[in-house]
Design a protein around this motif. Structure first.
Motif: not given
Ligand code: SF4
Length: 60
Positions: A14-21, A25-27, A30-34, A46-50
């Motif tokens: 449910v990440v609405s915004a992410c600055t880790v460009t 998964f960042n487009e 926006e996070c598109h990891a699901g 911190h995000c473990g899916t990064y």
């Molecule tokens: S997976 Fe984590 S670091 Fe990557 S875009 Fe999503 S919230 Fe950001």
């Protein structure tokens, strides 16, 4: 018993915004990891899916 703050958790993203460009998964911030995993360590959450984008892309 394991400390709840050290336990990784997974949930539908449910990440609405992410600055880790540089995450693959960042487009457009926006996070598109699901689904993401949030980890908490001594330096905070911190995000473990990064997953960094591949730095070496084949040239067209
Ligand atoms: S997976 Fe984590 S670091 Fe990557 S875009 Fe999503 S919230 Fe950001």
């Amino acid at each position: 018993m394991q400390n709840a703050q050290e336990k990784p958790s997974a949930q539908t993203s449910v990440v609405s915004a992410c600055t880790v460009t540089d995450c693959k998964f960042n487009e457009a911030h926006e996070c598109h990891a699901g689904q993401i995993e949030v980890r908490v360590g001594p330096d905070g959450a911190h995000c473990g899916t990064y997953t960094p984008e591949a730095s070496q892309r084949p040239r067209p």
